[in-house]
Motif scaffolding. Structure first.
Motif, PDB file in Angstrom:
ATOM      1  N   MET A  21     -20.066 -47.133  16.098  1.00  0.00           N
ATOM      2  CA  MET A  21     -20.913 -47.790  16.810  1.00  0.00           C
ATOM      3  C   MET A  21     -21.472 -49.139  16.791  1.00  0.00           C
ATOM      4  SD  MET A  21     -23.717 -46.820  20.010  1.00  0.00           S
ATOM      5  CE  MET A  21     -24.491 -45.859  19.216  1.00  0.00           C
ATOM      6  N   ILE A  22     -21.247 -50.660  17.584  1.00  0.00           N
ATOM      7  CA  ILE A  22     -21.707 -51.562  17.106  1.00  0.00           C
ATOM      8  C   ILE A  22     -22.421 -51.807  18.096  1.00  0.00           C
ATOM      9  CG2 ILE A  22     -21.332 -53.877  17.147  1.00  0.00           C
ATOM     10  CD1 ILE A  22     -18.585 -53.663  16.215  1.00  0.00           C
ATOM     11  N   VAL A  23     -23.628 -52.499  18.062  1.00  0.00           N
ATOM     12  CA  VAL A  23     -25.210 -52.210  18.872  1.00  0.00           C
ATOM     13  C   VAL A  23     -25.735 -53.910  18.909  1.00  0.00           C
ATOM     14  CG1 VAL A  23     -25.724 -50.454  19.030  1.00  0.00           C
ATOM     15  CG2 VAL A  23     -26.710 -51.443  17.155  1.00  0.00           C
ATOM     16  N   ASP A  24     -26.223 -53.795  19.521  1.00  0.00           N
ATOM     17  CA  ASP A  24     -26.980 -55.908  19.823  1.00  0.00           C
ATOM     18  C   ASP A  24     -28.359 -55.204  20.025  1.00  0.00           C
ATOM     19  OD1 ASP A  24     -24.796 -57.370  19.403  1.00  0.00           O
ATOM     20  OD2 ASP A  24     -24.756 -57.141  21.288  1.00  0.00           O
ATOM     21  N   PRO A  25     -29.610 -56.050  19.570  1.00  0.00           N
ATOM     22  CA  PRO A  25     -30.920 -55.299  20.029  1.00  0.00           C
ATOM     23  C   PRO A  25     -31.019 -55.813  21.296  1.00  0.00           C
ATOM     24  CG  PRO A  25     -30.715 -57.263  18.101  1.00  0.00           C
ATOM     25  CD  PRO A  25     -29.620 -57.144  18.328  1.00  0.00           C
ATOM     26  N   ALA A  26     -32.215 -55.585  21.867  1.00  0.00           N
ATOM     27  CA  ALA A  26     -32.256 -55.839  23.183  1.00  0.00           C
ATOM     28  C   ALA A  26     -32.834 -57.030  23.114  1.00  0.00           C
ATOM     29  CB  ALA A  26     -33.095 -55.189  24.512  1.00  0.00           C
ATOM     30  N   PRO A  27     -32.813 -58.316  24.173  1.00  0.00           N
ATOM     31  CA  PRO A  27     -33.429 -59.617  24.569  1.00  0.00           C
ATOM     32  C   PRO A  27     -34.860 -59.403  23.829  1.00  0.00           C
ATOM     33  CG  PRO A  27     -32.115 -59.634  26.247  1.00  0.00           C
ATOM     34  CD  PRO A  27     -32.088 -58.208  25.883  1.00  0.00           C
ATOM     35  N   GLY A  28     -35.452 -60.381  22.945  1.00  0.00           N
ATOM     36  CA  GLY A  28     -36.598 -59.842  23.524  1.00  0.00           C
ATOM     37  C   GLY A  28     -37.516 -58.822  21.276  1.00  0.00           C
ATOM     38  N   ALA A  29     -36.516 -57.989  21.578  1.00  0.00           N
ATOM     39  CA  ALA A  29     -37.015 -56.971  20.428  1.00  0.00           C
ATOM     40  C   ALA A  29     -36.963 -57.015  19.370  1.00  0.00           C
ATOM     41  CB  ALA A  29     -35.975 -54.799  21.472  1.00  0.00           C
ATOM     42  N   LEU A  30     -38.271 -56.285  18.156  1.00  0.00           N
ATOM     43  CA  LEU A  30     -37.878 -56.891  17.161  1.00  0.00           C
ATOM     44  C   LEU A  30     -37.205 -54.873  16.242  1.00  0.00           C
ATOM     45  CD1 LEU A  30     -37.383 -58.097  14.490  1.00  0.00           C
ATOM     46  CD2 LEU A  30     -40.080 -57.423  13.991  1.00  0.00           C
ATOM     47  N   VAL A  31     -35.790 -54.640  16.148  1.00  0.00           N
ATOM     48  CA  VAL A  31     -35.272 -53.360  15.645  1.00  0.00           C
ATOM     49  C   VAL A  31     -34.808 -53.619  14.239  1.00  0.00           C
ATOM     50  CG1 VAL A  31     -33.435 -51.604  16.077  1.00  0.00           C
ATOM     51  CG2 VAL A  31     -34.131 -53.308  17.794  1.00  0.00           C
ATOM     52  N   ARG A  32     -35.832 -52.890  13.654  1.00  0.00           N
ATOM     53  CA  ARG A  32     -35.357 -52.467  12.381  1.00  0.00           C
ATOM     54  C   ARG A  32     -34.782 -51.289  11.763  1.00  0.00           C
ATOM     55  NH1 ARG A  32     -38.719 -56.598   9.253  1.00  0.00           N
ATOM     56  NH2 ARG A  32     -40.412 -56.769  10.745  1.00  0.00           N
ATOM     57  N   ASP A  33     -33.667 -51.498  10.977  1.00  0.00           N
ATOM     58  CA  ASP A  33     -33.174 -50.521  10.038  1.00  0.00           C
ATOM     59  C   ASP A  33     -33.946 -50.013   9.365  1.00  0.00           C
ATOM     60  OD1 ASP A  33     -31.652 -49.325   7.942  1.00  0.00           O
ATOM     61  OD2 ASP A  33     -29.521 -50.753   8.785  1.00  0.00           O
ATOM     62  N   PRO A  34     -34.103 -48.302   9.476  1.00  0.00           N
ATOM     63  CA  PRO A  34     -34.444 -47.352   8.959  1.00  0.00           C
ATOM     64  C   PRO A  34     -34.512 -47.902   7.344  1.00  0.00           C
ATOM     65  CG  PRO A  34     -33.471 -46.422  10.721  1.00  0.00           C
ATOM     66  CD  PRO A  34     -32.780 -47.638  10.566  1.00  0.00           C
ATOM     67  N   ALA A  35     -33.309 -48.148   6.495  1.00  0.00           N
ATOM     68  CA  ALA A  35     -33.188 -47.979   5.585  1.00  0.00           C
ATOM     69  C   ALA A  35     -33.396 -49.114   4.784  1.00  0.00           C
ATOM     70  CB  ALA A  35     -31.003 -47.954   5.375  1.00  0.00           C
ATOM     71  N   THR A  36     -33.212 -50.411   5.348  1.00  0.00           N
ATOM     72  CA  THR A  36     -33.834 -51.803   4.844  1.00  0.00           C
ATOM     73  C   THR A  36     -34.825 -51.780   5.420  1.00  0.00           C
ATOM     74  OG1 THR A  36     -32.309 -52.571   6.926  1.00  0.00           O
ATOM     75  CG2 THR A  36     -31.117 -51.626   4.446  1.00  0.00           C
ATOM     76  N   THR A  37     -35.489 -51.581   6.687  1.00  0.00           N
ATOM     77  CA  THR A  37     -36.818 -51.928   7.152  1.00  0.00           C
ATOM     78  C   THR A  37     -36.577 -53.524   7.577  1.00  0.00           C
ATOM     79  OG1 THR A  37     -38.187 -52.694   4.934  1.00  0.00           O
ATOM     80  CG2 THR A  37     -38.663 -50.478   6.008  1.00  0.00           C
ATOM     81  N   LEU A  38     -34.932 -54.366   7.106  1.00  0.00           N
ATOM     82  CA  LEU A  38     -35.005 -55.616   7.755  1.00  0.00           C
ATOM     83  C   LEU A  38     -34.566 -55.913   9.344  1.00  0.00           C
ATOM     84  CD1 LEU A  38     -32.644 -56.879   4.360  1.00  0.00           C
ATOM     85  CD2 LEU A  38     -35.263 -57.330   5.022  1.00  0.00           C
ATOM     86  N   ALA A  39     -34.597 -56.506   9.906  1.00  0.00           N
ATOM     87  CA  ALA A  39     -34.390 -56.851  11.577  1.00  0.00           C
ATOM     88  C   ALA A  39     -33.380 -56.586  11.352  1.00  0.00           C
ATOM     89  CB  ALA A  39     -34.856 -57.739  12.379  1.00  0.00           C
ATOM     90  N   ILE A  40     -32.787 -56.030  12.886  1.00  0.00           N
ATOM     91  CA  ILE A  40     -30.878 -55.856  12.663  1.00  0.00           C
ATOM     92  C   ILE A  40     -30.632 -57.675  13.799  1.00  0.00           C
ATOM     93  CG2 ILE A  40     -30.604 -53.355  12.370  1.00  0.00           C
ATOM     94  CD1 ILE A  40     -30.373 -53.330  15.757  1.00  0.00           C
ATOM     95  N   ALA A  41     -29.067 -57.561  13.165  1.00  0.00           N
ATOM     96  CA  ALA A  41     -28.612 -58.896  13.903  1.00  0.00           C
ATOM     97  C   ALA A  41     -28.088 -58.180  15.047  1.00  0.00           C
ATOM     98  CB  ALA A  41     -28.018 -59.786  12.979  1.00  0.00           C
TER      99      ALA A  41
END
Length: 63
Positions: free
Chosen positions: A1-21
């Protein structure tokens, strides 16, 4: 599945801890991503960014 973060949300990938694009591919069966989707922190990407689906037998048939 392809996702986008909600506007204004900082969502991190649990494996890398980097914010998703926008347009990040995730495992739709992973409880982490399923929960973020239900909570509205991520949204399924718009149809323009998803991979094209395979044609069904009716779509590929000649008219």
């Amino acid at each position: 599945m392809i996702v986008d973060p909600a506007p204004g949300a900082l969502v991190r990938d649990p494996a890398t801890t980097l914010a998703i694009a926008a347009g990040t591919t995730v495992d739709e069966n992973d409880p982490y991503w399923a929960r973020l989707l239900v909570d509205g922190d991520v949204a399924a990407a718009s149809t323009g960014t998803t991979a094209p689906r395979a044609a069904t037998s009716r779509e590929g048939a000649e008219k």
